[in-house]
Scaffold this motif. Structure first.
Motif, mmCIF file in Angstrom:
data_model
loop_
_atom_site.group_PDB
_atom_site.id
_atom_site.type_symbol
_atom_site.label_atom_id
_atom_site.label_comp_id
_atom_site.label_asym_id
_atom_site.label_seq_id
_atom_site.Cartn_x
_atom_site.Cartn_y
_atom_site.Cartn_z
ATOM 1 N N ALA A 264 0.827 -1.207 0.000
ATOM 2 C CA ALA A 264 0.000 0.000 0.000
ATOM 3 C C ALA A 264 0.862 1.257 0.000
ATOM 4 O O ALA A 264 0.543 2.241 -0.695
ATOM 5 C CB ALA A 264 -0.923 -0.009 1.213
ATOM 6 N N THR A 265 1.947 1.247 0.743
ATOM 7 C CA THR A 265 2.830 2.415 0.772
ATOM 8 C C THR A 265 3.500 2.615 -0.580
ATOM 9 O O THR A 265 3.609 3.744 -1.078
ATOM 10 C CB THR A 265 3.897 2.258 1.874
ATOM 11 O OG1 THR A 265 3.252 2.029 3.132
ATOM 12 C CG2 THR A 265 4.759 3.505 1.981
ATOM 13 N N ALA A 266 3.929 1.528 -1.192
ATOM 14 C CA ALA A 266 4.584 1.626 -2.503
ATOM 15 C C ALA A 266 3.625 2.139 -3.571
ATOM 16 O O ALA A 266 4.026 2.891 -4.468
ATOM 17 C CB ALA A 266 5.138 0.260 -2.907
ATOM 18 N N GLU A 267 2.346 1.769 -3.473
ATOM 19 C CA GLU A 267 1.382 2.125 -4.515
ATOM 20 C C GLU A 267 0.830 3.540 -4.373
ATOM 21 O O GLU A 267 0.275 4.084 -5.328
ATOM 22 C CB GLU A 267 0.226 1.121 -4.505
ATOM 23 C CG GLU A 267 0.625 -0.270 -4.998
ATOM 24 C CD GLU A 267 -0.538 -1.240 -4.976
ATOM 25 O OE1 GLU A 267 -1.569 -0.921 -4.319
ATOM 26 O OE2 GLU A 267 -0.426 -2.318 -5.590
ATOM 27 N N ALA B 8 1.543 8.048 0.962
ATOM 28 C CA ALA B 8 1.547 7.192 2.150
ATOM 29 C C ALA B 8 2.944 7.089 2.746
ATOM 30 O O ALA B 8 3.955 7.235 2.049
ATOM 31 C CB ALA B 8 1.027 5.802 1.806
ATOM 32 N N VAL B 9 2.986 6.828 4.051
ATOM 33 C CA VAL B 9 4.252 6.643 4.770
ATOM 34 C C VAL B 9 4.149 5.371 5.600
ATOM 35 O O VAL B 9 3.107 5.109 6.228
ATOM 36 C CB VAL B 9 4.566 7.842 5.683
ATOM 37 C CG1 VAL B 9 5.794 7.563 6.541
ATOM 38 C CG2 VAL B 9 4.769 9.107 4.857
ATOM 39 N N GLN C 118 12.738 0.060 -1.902
ATOM 40 C CA GLN C 118 11.912 0.817 -2.851
ATOM 41 C C GLN C 118 11.082 1.901 -2.172
ATOM 42 O O GLN C 118 10.677 2.876 -2.820
ATOM 43 C CB GLN C 118 10.975 -0.132 -3.616
ATOM 44 C CG GLN C 118 11.679 -1.078 -4.568
ATOM 45 C CD GLN C 118 12.104 -2.373 -3.883
ATOM 46 O OE1 GLN C 118 12.225 -2.414 -2.663
ATOM 47 N NE2 GLN C 118 12.316 -3.415 -4.669
ATOM 48 N N LEU C 119 10.834 1.759 -0.870
ATOM 49 C CA LEU C 119 10.046 2.774 -0.171
ATOM 50 C C LEU C 119 10.850 4.033 0.118
ATOM 51 O O LEU C 119 10.276 5.088 0.387
ATOM 52 C CB LEU C 119 9.479 2.204 1.134
ATOM 53 C CG LEU C 119 8.535 1.014 1.005
ATOM 54 C CD1 LEU C 119 7.952 0.643 2.364
ATOM 55 C CD2 LEU C 119 7.421 1.293 0.009
#
Length: 283
Positions: free
Chosen positions: A240-243, A247-248, A262-263
């Motif tokens: 969810a954060t990657a998409e 978002a954090v 990747q984050l």
């Protein structure tokens, strides 16, 4: 990515993200309850289960939950004690109440694999909780012949008071009121776990929370989640954060605080005692 640089800087960054977030999704694992004092090994285990350790060689409460006890009377002597000390006694440290103070005024939701009822006892809104793996405070049919759960506090207290030599009286062994088969604790360990009406209502509320905050600034706050069931909290939080660029992801864990590279800067990883971190955040 194992950790962000500088503990104080990480705590300040997390506090900033808490303040800026449109919503906070808490993902809680057993490490959160351990930080609050519900440890499954060491002195606490020795204090309550020394007799089971001496006779059966059980080294901690977790492994004891899978032990093939010789009779139902012994099985329920163990489980009544296990349930009582991890569900019906107060947790020693105010970790859950301190967490509530941090998010009380936020639009929050809790997804947890814990089964000890600590969020409810700390005052979290029950409409914002999803206990995916069950509840120590519930019995279900072991078959199961129907999808319903039953409060067990009175029965557990009776078992605890009546047990002797690591056995309960045969008359106290719980049986399904529908089919007569033995009851068991409502814990997800196989395909016989009962997802009752309350479980499904909570699942819908969780899905609605996710949909309602699509594209907003969501803080995915992971607390004490290990690698036992990463597909419930850890991996979905990463995805969810990657998409969602706004978002954090934040991970606080005493032993394993990490995130996919990747984050990048949208991951805050703090490898330290959760109780200490929450206390510093409140300061």
């Amino acid at each position: 990515m194992r950790s962000t640089k500088g503990y104080s800087a990480s705590v300040r960054r997390l506090q900033e993200e808490l303040n800026r977030a449109d919503a906070v999704l808490i993902g809680a694992g057993s490490g959160l309850s351990a930080a609050a004092g519900f440890t499954y090994s060491g002195p606490r285990f020795e204090r309550h289960f020394a007799d089971f350790k001496d006779k059966y060689g059980i080294e901690d409460m977790y492994s004891g939950g899978f032990y093939p006890f010789p009779t139902p009377e012994v099985y329920w002597a163990w489980w009544s004690r296990h349930i009582y000390y991890n569900r019906y006694v107060d947790i020693p440290k105010p970790v859950y109440s301190e967490l509530l103070e941090l998010v009380r005024d936020k639009d929050y939701f809790v997804l947890t694999t814990n089964v000890d009822h600590c969020f409810q006892k700390a005052g979290f809104d029950q409409q914002r909780l999803f206990y995916t793996q069950g509840d120590y405070g519930l019995f279900q049919c072991s078959q199961p012949c129907h999808l319903k759960t039953y409060d067990n506090e009175e029965t557990v207290r009776q078992m605890l008071a009546a047990q002797k030599d690591m056995k309960i009286p045969t008359a106290l062994i719980p049986h399904c009121p529908v089919c007569g088969r033995p009851m068991t604790v409502n814990l997800r360990s196989d395909d016989k776990f009962v997802e009752d009406a309350g479980w499904h209502r909570a699942a819908r509320r969780y899905a609605e929370f996710i949909q309602r905050h699509e594209g907003l600034r969501v803080l995915y706050l992971e607390l004490g989640v290990g690698t036992n069931t990463p597909g419930i909290i850890k991996y979905p939080f990463w995805v969810a954060t990657a998409e969602h660029p706004s978002a954090v992801y934040a991970c606080i864990n005493a032993h394993e605080a990490y995130a996919p590279p990747q984050l990048g800067q949208r991951a805050i990883c703090i490898q330290r005692d959760i109780a200490a971190v929450l206390s510093d955040l409140r300061k």
